[in-house]
Design a protein around this motif. Sequence first.
Motif, PDB file in Angstrom:
ATOM      1  N   ALA A   1      25.248 -22.863   3.134  1.00 40.25           N
ATOM      2  CA  ALA A   1      24.091 -23.320   3.911  1.00 40.25           C
ATOM      3  C   ALA A   1      24.372 -23.410   5.408  1.00 40.25           C
ATOM      4  N   PHE A   2      25.545 -23.929   5.771  1.00 37.36           N
ATOM      5  CA  PHE A   2      25.795 -24.234   7.175  1.00 37.36           C
ATOM      6  C   PHE A   2      26.730 -23.261   7.891  1.00 37.36           C
ATOM      7  N   ALA A   3      27.463 -22.459   7.164  1.00 35.80           N
ATOM      8  CA  ALA A   3      28.354 -21.479   7.801  1.00 35.80           C
ATOM      9  C   ALA A   3      28.383 -20.186   6.992  1.00 35.80           C
ATOM     10  N   PRO A   4      27.234 -19.575   6.776  1.00 38.12           N
ATOM     11  CA  PRO A   4      27.206 -18.361   5.945  1.00 38.12           C
ATOM     12  C   PRO A   4      27.985 -17.204   6.554  1.00 38.12           C
ATOM     13  N   GLN A   5      28.131 -17.176   7.869  1.00 39.07           N
ATOM     14  CA  GLN A   5      28.869 -16.099   8.515  1.00 39.07           C
ATOM     15  C   GLN A   5      30.333 -16.085   8.080  1.00 39.07           C
ATOM     16  N   SER A   6      30.874 -17.237   7.655  1.00 40.17           N
ATOM     17  CA  SER A   6      32.270 -17.276   7.208  1.00 40.17           C
ATOM     18  C   SER A   6      32.452 -16.550   5.877  1.00 40.17           C
ATOM     19  N   LEU A   7      31.383 -16.368   5.128  1.00 44.54           N
ATOM     20  CA  LEU A   7      31.467 -15.680   3.840  1.00 44.54           C
ATOM     21  C   LEU A   7      31.157 -14.187   3.947  1.00 44.54           C
ATOM     22  N   HIS A   8      30.761 -13.731   5.138  1.00 45.58           N
ATOM     23  CA  HIS A   8      30.385 -12.332   5.321  1.00 45.58           C
ATOM     24  C   HIS A   8      31.580 -11.411   5.520  1.00 45.58           C
ATOM     25  N   ALA A   9      32.724 -11.949   5.825  1.00 47.20           N
ATOM     26  CA  ALA A   9      33.898 -11.116   6.087  1.00 47.20           C
ATOM     27  C   ALA A   9      34.281 -10.343   4.825  1.00 47.20           C
ATOM     28  N   THR A  10      34.575  -9.064   5.006  1.00 44.67           N
ATOM     29  CA  THR A  10      34.978  -8.249   3.861  1.00 44.67           C
ATOM     30  C   THR A  10      36.461  -8.455   3.581  1.00 44.67           C
ATOM     31  N   ILE A  11      36.834  -8.240   2.349  1.00 47.67           N
ATOM     32  CA  ILE A  11      38.224  -8.440   1.953  1.00 47.67           C
ATOM     33  C   ILE A  11      39.099  -7.301   2.473  1.00 47.67           C
ATOM     34  N   PHE A  12      38.599  -6.083   2.347  1.00 46.15           N
ATOM     35  CA  PHE A  12      39.342  -4.902   2.793  1.00 46.15           C
ATOM     36  C   PHE A  12      38.588  -4.216   3.923  1.00 46.15           C
ATOM     37  N   GLU A  13      39.309  -3.624   4.825  1.00 45.34           N
ATOM     38  CA  GLU A  13      38.714  -2.859   5.919  1.00 45.34           C
ATOM     39  C   GLU A  13      37.824  -1.759   5.352  1.00 45.34           C
ATOM     40  N   GLY A  14      36.568  -1.746   5.737  1.00 44.61           N
ATOM     41  CA  GLY A  14      35.628  -0.743   5.272  1.00 44.61           C
ATOM     42  C   GLY A  14      35.081  -1.005   3.880  1.00 44.61           C
ATOM     43  N   GLY A  15      35.473  -2.090   3.255  1.00 40.59           N
ATOM     44  CA  GLY A  15      34.997  -2.414   1.910  1.00 40.59           C
ATOM     45  C   GLY A  15      33.660  -3.125   1.935  1.00 40.59           C
ATOM     46  N   THR A  16      33.102  -3.314   0.783  1.00 40.89           N
ATOM     47  CA  THR A  16      31.817  -4.013   0.680  1.00 40.89           C
ATOM     48  C   THR A  16      31.947  -5.384   0.020  1.00 40.89           C
ATOM     49  N   LEU A  17      33.085  -5.679  -0.572  1.00 43.88           N
ATOM     50  CA  LEU A  17      33.281  -6.966  -1.250  1.00 43.88           C
ATOM     51  C   LEU A  17      33.607  -8.030  -0.206  1.00 43.88           C
ATOM     52  N   THR A  18      32.767  -9.060  -0.149  1.00 48.15           N
ATOM     53  CA  THR A  18      32.980 -10.120   0.835  1.00 48.15           C
ATOM     54  C   THR A  18      33.840 -11.241   0.262  1.00 48.15           C
ATOM     55  N   ILE A  19      34.299 -12.103   1.126  1.00 45.00           N
ATOM     56  CA  ILE A  19      35.171 -13.217   0.731  1.00 45.00           C
ATOM     57  C   ILE A  19      34.422 -14.226  -0.154  1.00 45.00           C
ATOM     58  N   GLY A  20      33.107 -14.246  -0.077  1.00 42.65           N
ATOM     59  CA  GLY A  20      32.323 -15.189  -0.872  1.00 42.65           C
ATOM     60  C   GLY A  20      32.387 -14.929  -2.364  1.00 42.65           C
ATOM     61  N   VAL A  21      32.547 -13.666  -2.749  1.00 39.77           N
ATOM     62  CA  VAL A  21      32.579 -13.335  -4.186  1.00 39.77           C
ATOM     63  C   VAL A  21      33.816 -13.926  -4.858  1.00 39.77           C
ATOM     64  N   PRO A  22      35.033 -13.673  -4.357  1.00 35.33           N
ATOM     65  CA  PRO A  22      36.185 -14.298  -5.021  1.00 35.33           C
ATOM     66  C   PRO A  22      36.180 -15.829  -4.932  1.00 35.33           C
ATOM     67  N   MET A  23      35.579 -16.361  -3.865  1.00 31.58           N
ATOM     68  CA  MET A  23      35.477 -17.821  -3.782  1.00 31.58           C
ATOM     69  C   MET A  23      34.575 -18.356  -4.899  1.00 31.58           C
ATOM     70  N   GLY A  24      33.459 -17.687  -5.150  1.00 34.38           N
ATOM     71  CA  GLY A  24      32.564 -18.100  -6.230  1.00 34.38           C
ATOM     72  C   GLY A  24      33.206 -17.952  -7.588  1.00 34.38           C
ATOM     73  N   VAL A  25      33.923 -16.852  -7.800  1.00 34.59           N
ATOM     74  CA  VAL A  25      34.615 -16.632  -9.074  1.00 34.59           C
ATOM     75  C   VAL A  25      35.683 -17.696  -9.280  1.00 34.59           C
ATOM     76  N   THR A  26      36.418 -18.018  -8.212  1.00 33.73           N
ATOM     77  CA  THR A  26      37.450 -19.060  -8.301  1.00 33.73           C
ATOM     78  C   THR A  26      36.833 -20.405  -8.644  1.00 33.73           C
ATOM     79  N   LEU A  27      35.691 -20.679  -8.078  1.00 30.07           N
ATOM     80  CA  LEU A  27      34.991 -21.931  -8.371  1.00 30.07           C
ATOM     81  C   LEU A  27      34.618 -22.032  -9.846  1.00 30.07           C
ATOM     82  N   ILE A  28      34.085 -20.958 -10.386  1.00 27.87           N
ATOM     83  CA  ILE A  28      33.692 -20.948 -11.802  1.00 27.87           C
ATOM     84  C   ILE A  28      34.917 -21.046 -12.708  1.00 27.87           C
ATOM     85  N   LEU A  29      35.936 -20.253 -12.426  1.00 28.86           N
ATOM     86  CA  LEU A  29      37.158 -20.298 -13.240  1.00 28.86           C
ATOM     87  C   LEU A  29      37.831 -21.667 -13.156  1.00 28.86           C
TER      88      LEU A  29
END
Length: 102
Positions: free
Chosen positions: A45-73
């Motif tokens: 909600a308050f810092a969505p730009q921090s989740l927009h960074a991609t994991i790999f150069e030129g990739g499409t997977l953002t840092i938010g996806v593994p954070m969400g998966v880690t949260l669920i696991l």
Amino acid sequence: MTTDIYRRVEADPAYQQLTQRRGRFALTLSFITLLSYYAFMALVAFAPQSLHATIFEGGTLTIGVPMGVTLILGSWLLTGWYVRKANTEFDQLTQSLVERHQ
């Protein structure tokens, strides 16, 4: 007769200790889970730009996806920890209470 048994069990210090330990453990795990989820939602909600960074150069997977998966696991692991403790330590204490009050 059954209410007499309930009163005796509820008055037993071992029963009070069991309910106190089980409740404290469940509350701690619930607090950890809720804090994690709310922190993630606050980040979204308050810092969505921090989740927009991609994991790999030129990739499409953002840092938010593994954070969400880690949260669920992590939630699953905490649930497993509670189940394991309930099926070992708490069940042993419950069994000793049952045997003592039969």
